[in-house]
Motif scaffolding. Structure first.
Motif, PDB file in Angstrom:
ATOM      1  N   GLN A  39       0.996  -1.332   0.001  1.00 36.37           N
ATOM      2  CA  GLN A  39       0.083   0.149  -0.092  1.00 36.37           C
ATOM      3  C   GLN A  39       0.856   1.239  -0.074  1.00 36.37           C
ATOM      4  O   GLN A  39       1.467   1.597   1.108  1.00 36.37           O
ATOM      5  CB  GLN A  39      -0.964   0.022   1.140  1.00 36.37           C
ATOM      6  CG  GLN A  39      -1.899   1.291   1.052  1.00 36.37           C
ATOM      7  CD  GLN A  39      -3.401   0.915   2.200  1.00 36.37           C
ATOM      8  OE1 GLN A  39      -2.872   0.234   3.339  1.00 36.37           O
ATOM      9  NE2 GLN A  39      -4.350   1.481   1.912  1.00 36.37           N
ATOM     10  N   LYS A  43      -3.265   5.539  -1.903  1.00 34.09           N
ATOM     11  CA  LYS A  43      -3.704   4.250  -2.919  1.00 34.09           C
ATOM     12  C   LYS A  43      -4.135   3.427  -1.911  1.00 34.09           C
ATOM     13  O   LYS A  43      -3.828   3.129  -0.745  1.00 34.09           O
ATOM     14  CB  LYS A  43      -2.372   3.873  -3.553  1.00 34.09           C
ATOM     15  CG  LYS A  43      -1.777   4.887  -4.615  1.00 34.09           C
ATOM     16  CD  LYS A  43      -0.940   4.634  -5.629  1.00 34.09           C
ATOM     17  CE  LYS A  43      -0.339   5.358  -6.383  1.00 34.09           C
ATOM     18  NZ  LYS A  43       0.703   4.713  -7.686  1.00 34.09           N
ATOM     19  N   GLU A  44      -4.983   2.695  -2.719  1.00 37.48           N
ATOM     20  CA  GLU A  44      -5.434   1.228  -1.929  1.00 37.48           C
ATOM     21  C   GLU A  44      -4.531  -0.046  -1.883  1.00 37.48           C
ATOM     22  O   GLU A  44      -3.573   0.162  -2.487  1.00 37.48           O
ATOM     23  CB  GLU A  44      -6.717   0.755  -2.916  1.00 37.48           C
ATOM     24  CG  GLU A  44      -8.034   1.724  -2.717  1.00 37.48           C
ATOM     25  CD  GLU A  44      -9.101   1.142  -3.628  1.00 37.48           C
ATOM     26  OE1 GLU A  44     -10.214   1.738  -3.467  1.00 37.48           O
ATOM     27  OE2 GLU A  44      -9.094  -0.026  -4.192  1.00 37.48           O
ATOM     28  N   GLU A  46      -2.842  -3.348  -2.805  1.00 37.67           N
ATOM     29  CA  GLU A  46      -2.922  -3.918  -3.947  1.00 37.67           C
ATOM     30  C   GLU A  46      -2.024  -5.465  -3.681  1.00 37.67           C
ATOM     31  O   GLU A  46      -1.156  -5.339  -2.918  1.00 37.67           O
ATOM     32  CB  GLU A  46      -2.417  -3.196  -5.052  1.00 37.67           C
ATOM     33  CG  GLU A  46      -0.731  -2.971  -5.121  1.00 37.67           C
ATOM     34  CD  GLU A  46      -0.202  -2.289  -6.377  1.00 37.67           C
ATOM     35  OE1 GLU A  46      -1.209  -2.469  -7.309  1.00 37.67           O
ATOM     36  OE2 GLU A  46       0.853  -2.019  -6.157  1.00 37.67           O
ATOM     37  N   LYS A 109      -6.202 -11.136  -4.159  1.00 40.93           N
ATOM     38  CA  LYS A 109      -7.336 -10.316  -3.767  1.00 40.93           C
ATOM     39  C   LYS A 109      -7.264 -10.198  -2.221  1.00 40.93           C
ATOM     40  O   LYS A 109      -7.315 -11.179  -1.678  1.00 40.93           O
ATOM     41  CB  LYS A 109      -8.660 -10.966  -4.184  1.00 40.93           C
ATOM     42  CG  LYS A 109      -8.974 -11.267  -5.581  1.00 40.93           C
ATOM     43  CD  LYS A 109     -10.283 -11.708  -6.068  1.00 40.93           C
ATOM     44  CE  LYS A 109     -10.489 -12.073  -7.340  1.00 40.93           C
ATOM     45  NZ  LYS A 109     -11.632 -12.752  -7.853  1.00 40.93           N
ATOM     46  N   THR A 110      -7.475  -8.847  -1.718  1.00 34.60           N
ATOM     47  CA  THR A 110      -7.186  -8.762  -0.466  1.00 34.60           C
ATOM     48  C   THR A 110      -8.569  -9.344   0.388  1.00 34.60           C
ATOM     49  O   THR A 110      -8.251  -9.746   1.526  1.00 34.60           O
ATOM     50  CB  THR A 110      -7.296  -7.180  -0.074  1.00 34.60           C
ATOM     51  OG1 THR A 110      -8.510  -6.442  -0.851  1.00 34.60           O
ATOM     52  CG2 THR A 110      -6.109  -6.475  -0.627  1.00 34.60           C
TER      53      THR A 110
END
Length: 126
Positions: A39, A43-44, A46, A109-110
């Motif tokens: 991160q 930003k998100e 990833e 995918k988180t």
């Protein structure tokens, strides 16, 4: 309880290398898919890479493919992320994560991950 502890972050010049470690405890490591995420400020979070429990198969996002290598040592309950040819855009807090229930193939995918470490800072700058 489940614990994941990242280490190995730091400041490195562009083109340099770092090796991140993720030491785990509190669950049966060899039965879990493990992922690395990052991160950057503003930003998100990833996904970067993951490694499966079954055959150790791996996945990398395009931005790190050919530069990063994920591996696991089931005897040490530890996952590694070898990062080479680092770029300024790799600067971020890096997290490792473990799934609660493993699927055959790992994911970046988180939302697929239940347990997270506290993160380690990686800064790539001259």
């Amino acid at each position: 309880q489940v614990q994941l502890v990242e280490s190995g972050g730091g400041l490195v010049q562009p083109g340099g290398s770092l090796r991140l470690s993720c030491a785990t405890s509190g669950f049966t490591f060899r039965y879990r898919n493990i992922g690395w995420f990052r991160q950057a400020p503003g930003k998100e979070r990833e996904g970067v890479s993951c490694i499966s429990k079954t055959d150790g198969s791996t996945y990398y996002v395009d931005s790190v493919k050919g530069r990063f290598t994920i591996s696991r040592d089931n005897a040490k309950n530890t996952v590694y992320l070898q990062m080479n040819s680092l770029k300024p855009e790799d600067t971020a807090v890096y997290y490792c994560a473990a799934v609660a229930t493993s699927s055959f193939s790992c994911s970046v995918k988180t939302e697929d991950y239940a347990y997270w470490g506290q993160g380690t800072q990686v800064t790539v700058s001259s």
